[in-house]
Every structure is written in structure tokens, then in C-alpha cells.
Design a protein around this motif. Structure first.
Motif, mmCIF file in Angstrom:
data_model
loop_
_atom_site.group_PDB
_atom_site.id
_atom_site.type_symbol
_atom_site.label_atom_id
_atom_site.label_comp_id
_atom_site.label_asym_id
_atom_site.label_seq_id
_atom_site.Cartn_x
_atom_site.Cartn_y
_atom_site.Cartn_z
ATOM 1 N N ASN A 51 15.192 1.997 81.605
ATOM 2 C CA ASN A 51 15.710 3.332 81.905
ATOM 3 C C ASN A 51 14.660 4.280 82.476
ATOM 4 O O ASN A 51 14.949 5.445 82.753
ATOM 5 C CB ASN A 51 16.379 3.936 80.663
ATOM 6 N N ARG A 110 32.393 7.539 80.928
ATOM 7 C CA ARG A 110 31.005 7.782 81.356
ATOM 8 C C ARG A 110 31.075 8.688 82.577
ATOM 9 O O ARG A 110 30.973 8.238 83.718
ATOM 10 C CB ARG A 110 30.297 6.464 81.685
ATOM 11 N N ASN A 111 31.249 9.962 82.308
ATOM 12 C CA ASN A 111 31.465 10.898 83.406
ATOM 13 C C ASN A 111 30.179 11.204 84.159
ATOM 14 O O ASN A 111 29.084 11.041 83.646
ATOM 15 C CB ASN A 111 32.055 12.202 82.847
ATOM 16 N N ASP A 134 30.233 14.306 85.964
ATOM 17 C CA ASP A 134 30.522 15.679 86.401
ATOM 18 C C ASP A 134 29.280 16.580 86.398
ATOM 19 O O ASP A 134 29.115 17.433 87.274
ATOM 20 C CB ASP A 134 31.648 16.307 85.563
ATOM 21 N N PHE A 135 28.348 16.370 85.445
ATOM 22 C CA PHE A 135 27.151 17.229 85.425
ATOM 23 C C PHE A 135 26.326 17.007 86.689
ATOM 24 O O PHE A 135 25.733 17.927 87.240
ATOM 25 C CB PHE A 135 26.264 16.951 84.210
ATOM 26 N N SER A 141 22.392 15.025 79.514
ATOM 27 C CA SER A 141 22.565 13.710 80.160
ATOM 28 C C SER A 141 21.227 13.169 80.649
ATOM 29 O O SER A 141 20.456 13.877 81.305
ATOM 30 C CB SER A 141 23.533 13.860 81.337
ATOM 31 N N HIS A 142 21.023 11.901 80.360
ATOM 32 C CA HIS A 142 19.762 11.228 80.712
ATOM 33 C C HIS A 142 19.627 11.116 82.234
ATOM 34 O O HIS A 142 18.745 11.745 82.843
ATOM 35 C CB HIS A 142 19.801 9.847 80.034
ATOM 36 N N THR A 143 20.518 10.358 82.876
ATOM 37 C CA THR A 143 20.406 10.213 84.333
ATOM 38 C C THR A 143 20.752 11.529 85.038
ATOM 39 O O THR A 143 20.235 11.795 86.129
ATOM 40 C CB THR A 143 21.329 9.089 84.867
ATOM 41 N N ASP A 152 21.682 3.141 72.352
ATOM 42 C CA ASP A 152 21.478 1.775 72.856
ATOM 43 C C ASP A 152 20.991 0.816 71.767
ATOM 44 O O ASP A 152 21.033 -0.396 71.945
ATOM 45 C CB ASP A 152 20.478 1.778 74.030
ATOM 46 N N ILE A 204 27.531 9.354 71.016
ATOM 47 C CA ILE A 204 27.268 9.512 72.452
ATOM 48 C C ILE A 204 28.393 8.926 73.297
ATOM 49 O O ILE A 204 28.876 9.577 74.235
ATOM 50 C CB ILE A 204 25.917 8.849 72.835
HETATM 51 C C1 LIG Z 1 20.296 3.940 83.377
HETATM 52 C C2 LIG Z 1 20.182 4.756 82.130
HETATM 53 O O1 LIG Z 1 19.251 5.532 81.964
HETATM 54 N N1 LIG Z 1 21.120 4.548 81.202
HETATM 55 C C3 LIG Z 1 21.037 5.250 79.942
HETATM 56 C C4 LIG Z 1 21.583 6.644 80.118
HETATM 57 O O2 LIG Z 1 22.907 6.515 80.622
HETATM 58 P P1 LIG Z 1 23.597 7.823 81.225
HETATM 59 O O3 LIG Z 1 22.574 8.662 81.896
HETATM 60 O O4 LIG Z 1 24.759 7.336 82.002
HETATM 61 O O5 LIG Z 1 24.056 8.562 79.922
HETATM 62 P P2 LIG Z 1 24.298 10.127 79.757
HETATM 63 O O6 LIG Z 1 23.200 10.676 78.931
HETATM 64 O O7 LIG Z 1 24.530 10.715 81.095
HETATM 65 O O8 LIG Z 1 25.676 10.130 78.988
HETATM 66 C C5 LIG Z 1 25.804 10.478 77.644
HETATM 67 C C6 LIG Z 1 27.156 11.085 77.413
HETATM 68 O O9 LIG Z 1 27.324 12.241 78.219
HETATM 69 C C7 LIG Z 1 28.541 12.186 78.938
HETATM 70 N N2 LIG Z 1 28.344 12.761 80.285
HETATM 71 C C8 LIG Z 1 27.228 12.392 80.997
HETATM 72 C C9 LIG Z 1 27.049 12.861 82.287
HETATM 73 C C10 LIG Z 1 28.032 13.713 82.840
HETATM 74 O O10 LIG Z 1 27.929 14.151 83.991
HETATM 75 N N3 LIG Z 1 29.106 14.059 82.086
HETATM 76 C C11 LIG Z 1 29.293 13.602 80.815
HETATM 77 O O11 LIG Z 1 30.279 13.920 80.157
HETATM 78 C C12 LIG Z 1 28.870 10.690 79.051
HETATM 79 O O12 LIG Z 1 30.241 10.471 79.233
HETATM 80 C C13 LIG Z 1 28.353 10.161 77.739
HETATM 81 O O13 LIG Z 1 29.328 10.323 76.741
HETATM 82 O O14 LIG Z 1 21.582 7.322 78.870
HETATM 83 C C14 LIG Z 1 22.426 6.710 77.877
HETATM 84 C C15 LIG Z 1 22.403 7.588 76.646
HETATM 85 O O15 LIG Z 1 21.139 7.661 76.117
HETATM 86 C C16 LIG Z 1 21.929 5.293 77.600
HETATM 87 O O16 LIG Z 1 22.874 4.668 76.761
HETATM 88 C C17 LIG Z 1 21.817 4.492 78.882
HETATM 89 O O17 LIG Z 1 21.113 3.296 78.621
#
Ligand SMILES: CC(=O)N[C@H]1[C@@H](OP(=O)(O)OP(=O)(O)OC[C@H]2O[C@@H](n3ccc(=O)[nH]c3=O)[C@H](O)[C@@H]2O)O[C@H](CO)[C@@H](O)[C@@H]1O
Ligand SMILES: C=C(OP(=O)(O)O)C(=O)O
Length: 422
Positions: free
Chosen positions: A23, A124-125, A127-128, A165-167, A307, A329
Motif C-alpha cells: 500500500n 468501496r466508494n 466519492d471523496f 480515506s487512505h488512497t 487488513d 471500515i
Molecule cells: C491500495 C490500498 O492502499 N488499499 C488500502 C486502502 O484502500 P482504500 O484507499 O480503497 O480504502 P479507504 O480508506 O479509501 O476506504 C475506507 C472506507 O472509506 C469509504 N470511502 C472511501 C473513499 C471514498 O471516496 N468514499 C468512501 O466512502 C470506503 O467505502 C471504505 O468503507 O485502505 C484500506 C483501509 O485501510 C485498506 O484496506 C486497503 O488495503
């Protein structure tokens, strides 16, 4: 079809070499594409399927990429990007594809995302990400399958993430790094991998402050330059090896510069596992049989990483008493329960909570990995089970763990990676 065959009963002993973080390396490959001149070098790259997909995707948009497997090194030349399309055949196979959008926006003025893959964990939205790009001045057209993001130049703004959100944080930092003016990202992710990406971007010339505080400020710069960066160790890979030592009654020395298991260590200690830092090495051993039960609540960093929730469910199944797991999460991350129950565990799922009644002896079975982490959790179950466990699809495990069978065999495990027809 890749599958893993595990015969349980062997205690794992020896030195476990922890891979570079999946990650962290994926956003770093995305960051390398921001650079118009020179070659970026990434060290300690985990040789996992997600990295292979990222290499294919970078090549699909015009980058020249060398993956030196033995040296665990990537050399990326993004001077000639020529396609803004992230093709479905590659992008649908891994989540990290979303991390290419900022570079395509900056370099080519648009990104066409034909699909997004990754673990199937419920909703796994994104939107952010898209709201953030819009606030920075992009136009986002979200079709049913294809997402088109366009911008003739981004301008700094104040952004807020409903949850950190991570990514999402990584993408908005990369988008802001070359935007005009100042961007503030409120409620930003605190994960160590995000901080490692910030370190790399800073070396590249980005002006980022506040990493690790939840409030990140980015002063846009004109251009970023190519650097060499060493990817941090993978705390999820390390957690899995620590758990493997715990459930097999073994002893492992974990090697990976600066490894810090945080709350995972504390939870395993509560269960009866011993940790000792010996300089740069983290030693883990478990003489206590059976383990004590545990309660875990997953959360963003510094909380218990979602994870590692699945691997921890396997450990809980082998503990003496009732463990409680609250997944906060993802709304669909309990697919493991049914598979573990096939092996003799007693796991009951109720919405976002799971009750694990242990210790139940596990017996080898043919089981399904529904995602990367449930796959590795089943490998752990196989190591502790009586008899033989067959886990399919191994591809999902290979998405995130490098040379797993070789590394575990070197520690005494009876595990093989097989390629079957069909
Ligand atoms: C490639 C990578 O780095 N993957 C990791 C990253 O995934 P990823 O970045 O996809 O996970 P996020 O932190 O974004 O998502 C966490 C939560 O936020 C919600 N959400 C997120 C973004 C958004 O725009 N809107 C929204 O509602 C998602 O639906 C989910 O329920 O972090 C996750 C949480 O630590 C880890 O499980 C993944 O291994
Ligand atoms: C959810 C995970 O990965 P991804 O975001 O790449 O699907 C994971 O690594 O467990």
C-alpha cells in the motif's frame, strides 16, 4: 488457477524477511508518473501481482518500466506518457489503479478510468476522490462503468474527507502537489504508508506539511523531479508472520527496517504472544498454549488495521474462549467466517460484528479465498490445522504477499504453490 496447499502442524522458526509495503509502493508508482523528466528508482519493491499490474498499467499509458525482480527494484521513466486511458483489462484487477489518476490529469489533462478492481469488501466508494478533484477544478463524468476526469490545470482549495480515506488522501495530495496555490486536506489519513508517500513526494520537490496530523497542507509547485526511494516494510505482511509464529507455537525474527506493529503487537501480547526488539530485529515467540481470547475493533491508523482483521479471526479461532471482532471500515469483510467454519471453527457473524468461539481444533479442507486477506488467513488456518488445506484462488494471495510459499517453507512450513488447469 493458482492454489496453495498447506499441511499443518509445523512450528515456524527462523528469520522472516518482511517485504516492502504494497500500500506504499502502488501510490509511489502513481507518483513516479507525475515526473516529466528522468528516471525514478524504487527499492524494496514487493514482487506481488498488484505490482505487476501497476507495471502493466504504467506501460499502457506510455511509461517505460523495468521491474528488476531479484533486486526488488523498479526503474520508471514517465517522460513519454501518451495515453490517458486506464484500460479495464488491467485496471479491473487491482485497486491501486485509482492512484494513476492525478498523474494523468497533470500530464495529459484527463484520465479515463475504465474500471477499478481490488478486494471485494462491500461498498468501496470513490466519492471523496472525485469531490476533491472537482474542488480543485476538474470536471468528473461518472458513467456506469467508465469515469472520465478532465482538467486543464488544477487550483488549490480546502478539501474535507468524511472519513480519512487512505488512497483518497494520497490521490488528493498528488493532485494538489502540482496545482496552483495552496490546498488543505482536512481529516486526512494517518497511515504510515501515506507518510512514506509524502516522504517520497517531498524528495521529489513537493511542498507538503502536516503529514500524520490529519490536516495536510500542500503548496503547489511547477514541476516534480525523479528520485530514488526505498519502500517501507509491509506491516500487514509482518503481522501475518507474527501470527504464524503465534498459532504454530514457533519463534520468528522479523527483519524489515523500522518495523512497528503497533496495536497488532499489543493485541497479540494480550493473547499470550511475546515480542522483543533486538536492535533492528523484532523477535516473536509463543510458548503459551492455548492463546487467550481477544476483542478487536478495526479502525483507521493508529487503530487495528482492517487488513489484519481476517488473519486475526484465524488466531481467535485457536484461542481458548470467546473473541469479539467489530469491523468498522468495510461493510463486507467477513467472507472468511464461512470458510473457517468449514475447517471446524465456530464463527458467528451478525452485521459488522463477529463472535469467535474457540478453541476449536481445525481440520484441513478445500476452501475459497474471497479476497487477499481472507486468503492469507486461510493459509494461517492451514498451518495450524490437522491434515491438508487447499486454498483457491491463490492469485488473490499473490496480489499482496511476495514469494509466500518459499518464505514460509524456509521457516519450516509445509506449503506449496501450485498451478492447476482451469
Ligand atoms: C491500495 C490500498 O492502499 N488499499 C488500502 C486502502 O484502500 P482504500 O484507499 O480503497 O480504502 P479507504 O480508506 O479509501 O476506504 C475506507 C472506507 O472509506 C469509504 N470511502 C472511501 C473513499 C471514498 O471516496 N468514499 C468512501 O466512502 C470506503 O467505502 C471504505 O468503507 O485502505 C484500506 C483501509 O485501510 C485498506 O484496506 C486497503 O488495503
Ligand atoms: C483491501 C486490500 O487491498 P486493495 O485496496 O488493494 O483491494 C487489502 O490489501 O487487504
Amino acid at each position: 488457477m493458482v492454489r496453495y496447499r498447506v499441511r499443518g502442524g509445523n512450528a515456524l522458526r527462523g528469520t522472516a524477511f518482511i517485504q516492502g509495503a504494497k500500500n506504499a509502493v502502488l501510490p509511489m508508482i502513481g507518483a513516479a508518473l507525475l515526473v516529466p523528466k528522468g528516471r525514478t528508482v524504487l527499492r524494496n519493491v514487493p514482487i506481488i501481482e498488484d505490482v505487476r499490474r501497476a507495471v502493466e498499467l504504467a506501460e499502457a499509458v506510455g511509461a517505460h518500466v523495468e521491474l528488476h525482480e531479484a533486486e526488488r527494484t523498479l526503474v520508471i521513466d514517465a517522460s513519454r506518457l501518451d495515453s490517458a486511458v486506464l484500460p479495464a483489462r488491467i485496471a479491473r484487477r487491482f485497486r491501486g489503479c485509482v492512484l494513476f489518476t492525478p498523474a494523468l490529469l497533470h500530464r495529459l489533462g484527463e484520465a479515463i478510468v475504465e474500471g477499478v478492481g481490488g478486494c471485494n469488501l462491500g461498498s468501496r466508494n470513490l466519492d471523496f476522490h472525485y469531490l476533491g478533484y472537482k474542488r480543485l477544478g476538474a470536471v468528473v463524468d461518472e458513467g456506469e462503468t467508465v469515469i472520465h476526469v478532465k482538467a486543464s490545470g488544477l487550483t488549490g482549495a480546502t478539501l474535507y474527507l468524511d472519513t480519512p480515506s487512505h488512497t483518497g488522501t494520497e490521490n488528493l495530495i498528488m493532485a494538489a502537489a502540482l496545482a496552483k496555490g495552496t490546498t488543505v486536506i482536512e481529516n486526512a489519513a494517518l497511515e504510515p504508508e501515506v507518510l512514506d508517500v509524502i516522504d517520497m513526494l517531498t524528495k521529489m520537490g513537493a511542498r507538503i506539511s502536516g503529514g500524520g496530523t490529519g490536516f495536510i497542507t500542500v503548496e503547489g509547485v511547477e514541476e516534480l523531479h525523479a528520485v530514488e526511494h526505498t519502500v517501507m516494510p509491509d506491516r500487514l505482511d509482518a503481522g501475518v508472520f507474527a501470527m504464524a509464529a503465534a498459532i504454530t507455537g514457533g519463534e520468528l525474527s522479523l527483519v524489515g527496517t523500522g518495523l512497528d506493529l503497533g496495536v497488532v503487537r499489543y493485541k497479540l501480547e494480550q493473547m499470550g504472544v511475546d515480542f522483543a526488539r533486538q536492535g533492528a530485529v523484532l523477535n516473536v515467540r509463543c510458548d503459551r498454549r492455548p492463546l487467550r481470547p481477544i476483542n478487536i475493533i478495526t479502525d483507521t491508523y493508529p487503530g487495528f488495521a482492517t487488513d489484519l482483521q481476517s488473519p486475526m479471526m484465524t488466531v481467535a479461532a485457536l484461542a481458548d474462549g470467546t473473541s469479539y471482532i467489530h469491523e468498522r471500515i468495510f461493510d463486507g469483510r467477513f467472507a472468511l467466517a464461512g470458510e473457517l467454519n468449514k475447517m471446524g471453527a465456530d464463527v458467528e457473524v451478525d452485521g459488522s460484528r463477529a463472535i469467535v468461539r474457540g478453541a476449536t481444533p481445525l481440520t484441513g479442507a478445500r476452501v475459497t479465498a474471497h479476497d487477499l486477506r481472507s486468503g492469507i488467513a486461510l493459509v494461517l488456518a492451514g498451518l495450524a490445522a490437522e491434515g491438508e488445506t487447499l486454498i483457491e484462488s491463490g492469485y488473490l494471495i499473490d496480489r499482496g504477499h511476495a514469494h509466500l510459499a518459499e518464505r514460509m517453507r524456509a521457516l519450516g512450513a509445509d506449503i506449496t504453490r501450485e498451478i492447476s488447469e482451469g
